[in-house]
Design an enzyme around this catalytic site. Structure first.
Site, PDB file in Angstrom:
ATOM      1  N   GLU A  59      71.473  19.982  53.043  1.00 35.94           N
ATOM      2  CA  GLU A  59      71.091  19.861  51.636  1.00 35.94           C
ATOM      3  C   GLU A  59      69.567  19.702  51.550  1.00 35.94           C
ATOM      4  O   GLU A  59      69.001  18.822  52.189  1.00 35.94           O
ATOM      5  CB  GLU A  59      71.771  18.638  51.022  1.00 35.94           C
ATOM      6  CG  GLU A  59      71.490  18.522  49.548  1.00 35.94           C
ATOM      7  CD  GLU A  59      72.208  17.361  48.886  1.00 35.94           C
ATOM      8  OE1 GLU A  59      72.223  16.262  49.472  1.00 35.94           O
ATOM      9  OE2 GLU A  59      72.727  17.556  47.783  1.00 35.94           O
ATOM     10  N   GLU A 117      65.621   3.052  43.055  1.00 38.35           N
ATOM     11  CA  GLU A 117      64.311   2.369  43.061  1.00 38.35           C
ATOM     12  C   GLU A 117      63.193   3.257  42.532  1.00 38.35           C
ATOM     13  O   GLU A 117      62.176   2.775  42.056  1.00 38.35           O
ATOM     14  CB  GLU A 117      63.974   1.844  44.459  1.00 38.35           C
ATOM     15  CG  GLU A 117      64.143   2.822  45.605  1.00 38.35           C
ATOM     16  CD  GLU A 117      65.558   2.795  46.203  1.00 38.35           C
ATOM     17  OE1 GLU A 117      66.536   2.694  45.439  1.00 38.35           O
ATOM     18  OE2 GLU A 117      65.658   2.885  47.439  1.00 38.35           O
ATOM     19  N   LYS A 176      59.687  16.458  52.526  1.00 39.95           N
ATOM     20  CA  LYS A 176      60.979  16.815  53.125  1.00 39.95           C
ATOM     21  C   LYS A 176      61.309  18.276  52.782  1.00 39.95           C
ATOM     22  O   LYS A 176      61.707  19.064  53.642  1.00 39.95           O
ATOM     23  CB  LYS A 176      62.048  15.869  52.573  1.00 39.95           C
ATOM     24  CG  LYS A 176      63.348  15.915  53.317  1.00 39.95           C
ATOM     25  CD  LYS A 176      64.265  14.788  52.856  1.00 39.95           C
ATOM     26  CE  LYS A 176      65.696  15.135  53.293  1.00 39.95           C
ATOM     27  NZ  LYS A 176      66.708  14.416  52.571  1.00 39.95           N
ATOM     28  N   PRO A 217      68.822  -1.420  50.577  1.00 38.98           N
ATOM     29  CA  PRO A 217      69.161  -2.442  51.570  1.00 38.98           C
ATOM     30  C   PRO A 217      69.174  -3.874  50.996  1.00 38.98           C
ATOM     31  O   PRO A 217      69.676  -4.777  51.645  1.00 38.98           O
ATOM     32  CB  PRO A 217      68.050  -2.306  52.621  1.00 38.98           C
ATOM     33  CG  PRO A 217      67.464  -0.952  52.383  1.00 38.98           C
ATOM     34  CD  PRO A 217      67.604  -0.687  50.919  1.00 38.98           C
ATOM     35  N   GLY A 265      74.924   9.519  45.114  1.00 39.81           N
ATOM     36  CA  GLY A 265      73.753   9.549  45.980  1.00 39.81           C
ATOM     37  C   GLY A 265      74.054  10.352  47.229  1.00 39.81           C
ATOM     38  O   GLY A 265      74.903  11.251  47.217  1.00 39.81           O
ATOM     39  N   CYS A 303      72.652  17.872  42.978  1.00 38.09           N
ATOM     40  CA  CYS A 303      73.691  17.886  44.008  1.00 38.09           C
ATOM     41  C   CYS A 303      74.480  19.193  43.964  1.00 38.09           C
ATOM     42  O   CYS A 303      75.002  19.624  44.993  1.00 38.09           O
ATOM     43  CB  CYS A 303      74.621  16.706  43.806  1.00 38.09           C
ATOM     44  SG  CYS A 303      75.195  16.588  42.118  1.00 38.09           S
ATOM     45  N   GLU A 317      57.512  11.703  49.513  1.00 34.69           N
ATOM     46  CA  GLU A 317      58.467  11.788  50.624  1.00 34.69           C
ATOM     47  C   GLU A 317      59.406  12.983  50.427  1.00 34.69           C
ATOM     48  O   GLU A 317      59.636  13.784  51.345  1.00 34.69           O
ATOM     49  CB  GLU A 317      59.251  10.481  50.663  1.00 34.69           C
ATOM     50  CG  GLU A 317      60.059  10.298  51.917  1.00 34.69           C
ATOM     51  CD  GLU A 317      60.942   9.038  51.816  1.00 34.69           C
ATOM     52  OE1 GLU A 317      60.589   8.087  51.100  1.00 34.69           O
ATOM     53  OE2 GLU A 317      62.001   9.056  52.468  1.00 34.69           O
ATOM     54  N   LYS A 337      72.962  -0.733  39.364  1.00 32.35           N
ATOM     55  CA  LYS A 337      71.733  -0.713  40.169  1.00 32.35           C
ATOM     56  C   LYS A 337      71.142   0.686  40.131  1.00 32.35           C
ATOM     57  O   LYS A 337      71.611   1.606  40.792  1.00 32.35           O
ATOM     58  CB  LYS A 337      71.981  -1.123  41.622  1.00 32.35           C
ATOM     59  CG  LYS A 337      70.637  -1.545  42.221  1.00 32.35           C
ATOM     60  CD  LYS A 337      70.455  -1.324  43.684  1.00 32.35           C
ATOM     61  CE  LYS A 337      70.157   0.042  44.173  1.00 32.35           C
ATOM     62  NZ  LYS A 337      68.874   0.644  43.752  1.00 32.35           N
ATOM     63  N   PRO A 338      70.068   0.861  39.328  1.00 35.98           N
ATOM     64  CA  PRO A 338      69.413   2.172  39.285  1.00 35.98           C
ATOM     65  C   PRO A 338      68.693   2.447  40.603  1.00 35.98           C
ATOM     66  O   PRO A 338      68.476   1.547  41.411  1.00 35.98           O
ATOM     67  CB  PRO A 338      68.396   2.005  38.150  1.00 35.98           C
ATOM     68  CG  PRO A 338      68.807   0.779  37.403  1.00 35.98           C
ATOM     69  CD  PRO A 338      69.475  -0.105  38.402  1.00 35.98           C
ATOM     70  N   GLU A 371      80.164  10.188  44.560  1.00 34.85           N
ATOM     71  CA  GLU A 371      79.678  11.521  44.169  1.00 34.85           C
ATOM     72  C   GLU A 371      78.488  11.801  45.080  1.00 34.85           C
ATOM     73  O   GLU A 371      77.424  11.217  44.885  1.00 34.85           O
ATOM     74  CB  GLU A 371      79.220  11.533  42.705  1.00 34.85           C
ATOM     75  CG  GLU A 371      80.297  11.203  41.698  1.00 34.85           C
ATOM     76  CD  GLU A 371      81.346  12.277  41.545  1.00 34.85           C
ATOM     77  OE1 GLU A 371      81.150  13.387  42.080  1.00 34.85           O
ATOM     78  OE2 GLU A 371      82.379  11.997  40.924  1.00 34.85           O
ATOM     79  N   LEU A 372      78.678  12.679  46.055  1.00 38.26           N
ATOM     80  CA  LEU A 372      77.651  12.817  47.099  1.00 38.26           C
ATOM     81  C   LEU A 372      76.959  14.171  47.023  1.00 38.26           C
ATOM     82  O   LEU A 372      76.888  14.788  45.976  1.00 38.26           O
ATOM     83  CB  LEU A 372      78.295  12.550  48.457  1.00 38.26           C
ATOM     84  CG  LEU A 372      79.107  11.230  48.514  1.00 38.26           C
ATOM     85  CD1 LEU A 372      79.784  11.058  49.845  1.00 38.26           C
ATOM     86  CD2 LEU A 372      78.239  10.027  48.203  1.00 38.26           C
ATOM     87  N   GLY A 373      76.480  14.627  48.134  1.00 37.58           N
ATOM     88  CA  GLY A 373      75.658  15.839  48.125  1.00 37.58           C
ATOM     89  C   GLY A 373      76.473  17.117  48.188  1.00 37.58           C
ATOM     90  O   GLY A 373      77.695  17.111  48.076  1.00 37.58           O
TER      91      GLY A 373
END
Ligand code: NAD
Length: 482
Positions: A386, A182, A339, A213, A232, A289, A335, A179-180, A255-257
């Site tokens: 982050e 969006e 941010k 979701p 992500g 990341c 967005e 699932k790439p 694999e997170l931030g």
């Protein structure tokens, strides 16, 4: 000229299909916010079909499970040749959909070919061991593929992320649903078509575009998915681990931030350190990341360093990704741009000194001029959270001991770096810093051979290297009475 959009549907069982709901979503070019294409939007029903296809392809009598491991390696090698053949198109499409500067995208795709070949060569090197157990038994272990995997990708480096996960899972003999993100649904579809062309049997690799979701949660709650590999945000990583616990105890790699520290000692080579420090946080518009978003500079060189760091940031040419003179492109979307601008505002409000950049460029697209903040302290938001944008925060320190404690004072633990000409400093730092990757007198140095992943809340498990292959396998112990 804009690259051709060849595929927009879901890829299930080596066929292009519409979403069962008939729904599609728009995907954009971050250079000007224009719509590039409408892409099929997968949801639970589509995920069920894709997982069912992957489950069939994983049956013990399937073509894929019956295939010699060396043949899997040959198919991966053939795939690397096809990616090499189409590298220009892949890089153009990546740049068009996520804003990576074209010249950089070319480099990323040609580097990715090496990574595919690494995993191609690994396919028939996965072995168990014989174990001299007590008693009259002959004991050994088998390493077997874990099963159907859900591979959930972010938008910042879509091709690299797809390849590192998919090629590892294929080398290990798994089947999968990808699932790439969006924001960047396109290059994964091209890669899926090339995998089929290389000879990957139907159902082994399926790609379902869609939203977190919808398609994302359907995958992470699915009881026929044996493993999730996710790259992500930390927040979504936590939801994925919960979903695993609430469903069938999937194996989970996260694999997170990060909020990675980079330490510049008084004895560092200043010119080299300034260049690497700049690249470590501005490359890919800071959307990394492993961005070195906390730059600790020792007091003896602080003023000189800051002056040079500002010059470096000001020299970065931000502009149209297709312009060969551009070094940085746009942020991924409005967005994210807002941010990042919000974080820059918070830095100013909390008393850091904005030394250059930090503003939006133009009104079309999502461009930000790289920002450098001086006088940053550990308690400021820009030093804690982050940012995922081109913001360099410079903090001052006196001793290495102090710098290590401050570097470790975060819940993250992905990467860390040090510039010094003193071997003992480098060894002390490497030993004590809490990070999955430590760079000494370099930064952003990767390779398919080098395990990549985080300590603490930066993740669980590793990608790349032999360890990552084993994470797509289960160990089976066999004891046979003699
Ligand atoms: P994100 O977590 O919002 O989304 C990542 C993916 O997860 C997307 O495909 C999204 O659709 C999906 N997703 C969202 N909610 C979901 C849910 N509830 N269940 C299942 N899937 C869901 O992250 P992002 O904004 O795409 O990427 C930025 C983040 O990724 C940053 O925090 C960055 O540090 C991190 N990142 C980490 C690495 C690494 O290797 N450690 C690499 C790149 C990016």
């Amino acid at each position: 000229m804009a690259p051709e959009i060849k595929y927009t549907k879901l890829f299930i069982d080596n066929e292009w299909v519409d979403a069962k709901s008939g729904k599609t979503f728009e995907t954009y070019n971050p250079h000007d916010g224009s719509v590039i294409a409408r892409v099929a939007e997968g949801d639970k029903e589509d995920v069920d079909l894709a997982v069912a296809a992957a489950k069939r392809a994983f049956h013990r009598n399937s073509e894929w499970r019956q295939m010699d491991a060396s043949k899997r390696g040959e198919i991966l090698y053939k795939f690397s040749q096809l990616v090499e053949r189409d590298q220009k198109y892949l890089a153009e499409l990546e740049s068009y959909n996520n804003g990576t500067v074209l010249n950089i995208a070319y480099g990323i795709v040609s580097g990715a070919v090496k990574s595919i070949r690494y995993f191609a060569a690994c396919a028939d090197k996965i072995t168990g061991e014989t174990i001299p157990a007590d008693g009259e038994v002959f004991s050994y272990t088998l390493r077997q593929p874990v099963g159907v995997c859900a591979l959930i990708l972010p938008w910042n480096a879509p091709i690299s992320m797809f390849l590192s996960k998919v090629c590892t899972a294929l080398a290990a003999g798994c089947t999968m649903v990808v699932k790439p993100a969006e924001q960047t649904p396109l290059t994964a579809l091209v890669l899926a078509a090339l995998l089929a062309e290389a000879g990957v049997p139907k159902g082994v690799v399926n790609v379902v575009n869609g939203f977190g979701p919808g398609a994302g949660t359907s995958l992470t709650h699915h009881s026929d998915v044996a493993k999730v590999s996710f790259t992500g945000s930390r927040e979504v990583g936590k939801l994925i681990q919960q979903a695993s616990g609430n469903s069938n105890l999937k194996r989970v790699t996260l694999e997170l931030g990060g909020k990675s520290p980079l330490i510049i000692m008084n004895d560092a080579d200043l010119d080299i350190a300034v260049r690497y420090a700049g690249n470590s946080v501005f490359f890919l518009q800071g959307q990394m990341c492993i961005a070195a978003s906390r730059l600790f500079v020792q007091s003896g060189i602080y003023d000189k360093f800051v002056e040079a760091a500002v010059k470096y940031a000001q020299s970065i040419k931000v502009g149209d990704p297709t312009d060969p003179t551009s070094q940085n492109g746009p942020q991924i979307d409005k967005e994210m741009m807002n941010k990042v601008l919000g974080y820059i505002e918070s830095g100013k409000q909390e008393g850091a000194k904005l030394l250059c950049g930090g503003h939006r460029i133009g009104t079309s697209g999502y461009y930000i001029q790289p920002a450098v903040f001086g006088n940053v302290t550990d308690d400021m938001t820009i030093a804690k959270e982050e940012i995922f944008g081109p913001v360099q925060s410079i903090l001052k320190f006196d001793t290495l001991d102090e710098a290590i404690d401050r570097a470790n004072a975060t819940n993250y633990g992905l990467a860390a770096g040090i510039f010094t000409s003193n071997l003992n400093n480098a060894l002390q730092f490497s030993k004590h810093v809490e990070a999955g990757i430590v760079w000494v007198n370099t930064y952003l140095h990767f390779g398919p051979q080098l395990p990549f992943g985080g300590f603490k809340q930066s993740g669980i498990g590793r990608e790349n290297g032999l360890d990552s292959l084993l994470a797509y396998t289960e160990v089976k112990t066999v004891a046979t009475a003699l």
